[in-house]
Structure formats: C-alpha cells, structure tokens
Design a protein around this motif. Structure first.
Motif, PDB file in Angstrom:
ATOM      1  N   VAL A 264       0.847  -1.195   0.000  1.00 37.71           N
ATOM      2  CA  VAL A 264       0.000   0.000   0.000  1.00 37.71           C
ATOM      3  C   VAL A 264       0.883   1.245   0.000  1.00 37.71           C
ATOM      4  N   GLY A 265       0.451   2.264  -0.749  1.00 34.86           N
ATOM      5  CA  GLY A 265       1.236   3.487  -0.846  1.00 34.86           C
ATOM      6  C   GLY A 265       1.152   4.333   0.415  1.00 34.86           C
ATOM      7  N   PHE A 266       2.196   5.094   0.661  1.00 26.94           N
ATOM      8  CA  PHE A 266       2.218   5.997   1.809  1.00 26.94           C
ATOM      9  C   PHE A 266       1.679   7.361   1.400  1.00 26.94           C
ATOM     10  N   VAL A 267       1.355   8.158   2.388  1.00 27.04           N
ATOM     11  CA  VAL A 267       0.848   9.502   2.144  1.00 27.04           C
ATOM     12  C   VAL A 267       1.252  10.370   3.327  1.00 27.04           C
ATOM     13  N   ARG A 268       1.459  11.662   3.075  1.00 24.21           N
ATOM     14  CA  ARG A 268       1.796  12.564   4.179  1.00 24.21           C
ATOM     15  C   ARG A 268       0.648  12.640   5.171  1.00 24.21           C
ATOM     16  N   ASN A 269       1.012  12.820   6.433  1.00 28.98           N
ATOM     17  CA  ASN A 269       0.016  12.889   7.507  1.00 28.98           C
ATOM     18  C   ASN A 269      -0.869  11.643   7.537  1.00 28.98           C
ATOM     19  N   LEU A 270      -0.265  10.504   7.269  1.00 34.34           N
ATOM     20  CA  LEU A 270      -1.015   9.257   7.366  1.00 34.34           C
ATOM     21  C   LEU A 270      -1.435   9.066   8.815  1.00 34.34           C
ATOM     22  N   PRO A 271      -2.735   8.936   9.078  1.00 37.40           N
ATOM     23  CA  PRO A 271      -3.197   8.794  10.464  1.00 37.40           C
ATOM     24  C   PRO A 271      -2.511   7.627  11.164  1.00 37.40           C
ATOM     25  N   HIS A 272      -2.074   7.866  12.396  1.00 37.32           N
ATOM     26  CA  HIS A 272      -1.322   6.843  13.114  1.00 37.32           C
ATOM     27  C   HIS A 272      -2.134   5.557  13.261  1.00 37.32           C
TER      28      HIS A 272
END
Length: 429
Positions: A264-272
């Motif tokens: 799965v791709g990452f994203v900024r401010n990914l919820p913890h």
C-alpha cells in the motif's frame, strides 16, 4: 458498521479547508491542500473551492477563531456545498462544533482516507483492517451524533428497552456494540496474521529472497510489479489504487528467483491508527530482504514524498533496510531544472519508466547486485547414480545447462548456499 454521522447518501459539492498557524508552513500547507483535493476526487466528490487560511493561534472550539470560522461557513453556503472537508485533524468536539455552525456534514483528512480504504479493500485482511480503523475512529465521535442516542430506555419486556435494560441510553448500547466489534476485528485480524506468518515460513524454507516495493501513493509501484512479473495488479492513476499486498515470483538476470511484493502506498500525515491497522500489510516491508523505493520523478514534491516514505518505514522498523531507489516516470521529466534537482538529490537512483518499460533491466540488475553474495554459479560433475542430486538442483537451484559425458552428468547451475554444501565434492573447475 457505525458511521461517524448520518452523512448524506451522496455528497456532491465540498469546500476544502486547510488551516495553518506558522507562516513558514504556507507552501507545505498549499501542497497538502492540493493532495486533499486528489483524495476527495478519488471519492467522486466535486470540489467547489479550496481555502488555505492562516490563524494566528490554535483555538479549542473551531481550531481557528470564531470570525474565521464564520467566514468559512458563509463561503460553504454561498457555494451551496453539502460538506466541508478539513485537511487538519479535527477532535470529535471540534467536528461537532463545525457541524452545528454550518448545518452540514464536516469531515477531516483521516475520514477521507478511511472512506477510500473502505471502498478499495478487497481481501479479508484489508477489510478487517479498515473496519478496525473505522470503528476506532468512530467510537469517540458517537456522543450527540444522533438525537435518539440520548434517550434512556426503561425496563419491561420486548422491544429496544429490553435490549438496553433499565435506564440504559441508546448511546451506551451503540458504544458497547462498537467495542464488541473492535474486539472481534482484532481477534480475526490476529488469525489472519498467523496465516500470513505460516505462508511466510513456507517461503523462508525455500530460502527465496524477498523484496518489497514501497513508495508514495500513485508513484507507479503496481505498474512496476506488473511489468517485472507479468502480474495483473490494479494499476490506475489514482491515490490508493492498491490496498492489498500482491506477491509474485520473478527470475533475475543471474538466474536467481526473487519474490516481489507490492505494498500500500504511503501519504503525508497518514493517520497513526492507519499505520497500526495496516501493520500486517506493511510488515512485508519490515520482513523483506531489501526494498525497492519507487518515486514519481515527474512530481515537483519528489523530495517530500521520499522523506515521507522513509519516516513511515522508520516507524515500522524498516528504516535500515538495504534500498534500491527508482526514479519512475522519468520519461515525463522534460524540465531541465527538475532533471538537475533529481541528479542532485538522488545521484545513485535508477532512472526508469514502469509504463513504457524503460530501463527495467537496470532495476533487475540492481536486485541481482544486492543478492550477489547469496548465490554462485558452479559447474558440477555428478555420477548418474546420484540422480537425486540432479533432482535437488532442479528443485532448489537454477539449471543453466546440462550435458552427459559417459556415466557423468555435467551441470552448470546457480546454486543457493542452502544446498551448496551437499554438492561440494562434485565441483569442477
């Protein structure tokens, strides 16, 4: 599934808002607001306008001051929006204050990502992870979501009163059910993780090396896996097209097998809570022998995407893995300044295009180089009476050539260390 609120069946127009409090955050906030627009578009929601607003300080009620909040609400009404979407994380109390003031649905970045994940999850594991994250997000937001939740239930027999018991409020019933579902999802997810561990142990017995493809969402990871392995993983120009890991076996130029896993791709401010909920999926990156970090070379924010991925990997405990960096979509880079920036930031990265197939051989060669110490090419002279050893080579090694000379079998093979010792006496120069 409990929803965070009784949202309209179809949200058609949304006002996007990001609040920032430090002038130095203006450029990054603008980029994050643009990314929020892509996330919202992925849900099929139209965007009326984007608002980037600065607040001198952080307020408890609306996150910003009441005057700024009134301006945002008035703008949403003027555009006839039915939803306000914040890029900032909103506390449950702030979410309710905004909904009371605007009289419309108000959601934040985390809920947008959760809704996307809920739409895309296909496997049992992914669906369980999404359900767990959604329930954990919704639980503290149940208070005062619906008016009927505050009504107490009396005693007696039959109906909802009997289900609630004497004096128990509907909100308490729903919270209890929510906690029960969270417990059930956690138990089922643990079972799925055990099954994955069993599958992983089976792979480890074969001692086949394993690489995980990681990177920012929409960087081209699934397209790369498809071209390298001939897989048919969903690959679209949208955020979070892949939510389930896919593992395929390929052969490297030196004949060595390699397991490739798309993540799965990452994203900024990914919820913890999403990092936690999806740890079973992302642990493929933790347990891989090495990583292939795919970057969108055409993006002006390539450095931020690179740093975000490294931060999440470090949080998962995979920050020290050997990593091959791939600048994907290099054929889209036409700006000389962008090309110079890439040369300066990523001098050792492999320039490639997963879509056109440009320099995919370079990626495979880099994988072979990482694993060079794990295999050796050997020539063997094996008596025909030891055909069991030839069978072993066929099963656990890569046969490059076979010839027969008298009563001997001459074999040239790529041999992993796990079986090299059993064949040592039959080595030839």
């Amino acid at each position: 599934m409990f929803e965070v609120r009784e949202k309209p069946q179809m949200v058609e127009r949304a006002l996007l808002v990001r609040l920032y409090f430090d002038p130095r955050e203006a450029d990054e906030s603008e980029a994050l607001l643009e990314e929020l627009g892509e996330l919202v578009t992925t849900l099929g929601i139209g965007i009326a306008e984007r608002v980037l607003a600065k607040s001198r300080s952080m307020h408890k009620k609306f996150l910003c001051g009441t005057g700024k909040a009134a301006e945002i609400v008035e703008l949403a009404r003027a555009h006839e929006c039915d939803c306000i979407v914040f890029d900032n994380s909103l506390a449950p109390s702030q979410q309710r204050e905004w909904e009371n003031a605007a009289d419309m649905c108000v959601i934040d970045r985390e809920e947008v990502i959760l809704d996307i994940f809920a739409q895309r999850a296909q496997t049992k594991e992914a669906r369980l992870q999404v359900e767990l994250a959604r329930m954990q997000y919704a639980l503290p937001r149940m208070a005062r979501m619906w008016g009927h939740l505050d009504r107490e239930g009396g005693g007696g027999s039959g109906g909802s009163a009997a289900a609630r018991g004497m004096g128990e409020k509907q909100i308490e019933v729903d919270r209890r059910i929510a906690r029960t579902r969270i417990d059930r999802a956690q138990r089922e997810l643990e079972e799925v993780r055990k099954q994955r561990a069993t599958q992983r142990h089976a792979r480890e017995k074969l001692e086949t090396p394993h690489a995980a493809i990681v990177g920012y969402t929409n960087a081209g990871k699934s397209t790369l896996l498809n071209h390298l392995s001939g897989a048919d993983v969903l690959a679209k120009d949208m955020l979070f097209a892949t939510l389930d890991t896919t593992t395929r076996k390929i052969e490297l130029p030196d004949g060595q097998p390699l397991l490739l896993t798309d993540t799965v791709g990452f994203v900024r401010n990914l919820p913890h809570r999403l990092v936690e909920a999806f740890k079973a999926t992302l642990e493929e990156a933790v347990l891989a022998d090495f990583l292939i970090h795919v970057l969108d070379a055409s993006s002006p924010e390539v450095q931020q995407f690179h740093d975000t991925t490294l931060e999440v990997l470090a949080e998962l405990g995979a920050g020290d893995k050997t990593t091959i960096t791939v600048l994907n979509k290099i054929d889209r880079v036409e700006d000389p300044d962008q090309a110079a920036l890439l040369d300066r930031l990523f001098p050792d990265a492999i320039r490639a295009s997963a879509l056109s197939g440009q320099n995919l051989d370079g990626i495979l060669s880099a994988c072979s180089a990482v694993l060079a110490d794990r295999v050796r090419r050997h020539h063997y002279c094996i008596p025909q009476s030891r055909a069991d050893l030839v069978g072993l080579l066929h099963r656990d090694a890569k046969i490059l050539s076979t010839e027969y000379e008298g009563n001997n079998i001459l074999v040239h093979a790529v041999v992993p260390p796990s079986i090299a010792g059993r064949l040592e006496e039959f080595l030839t120069p």
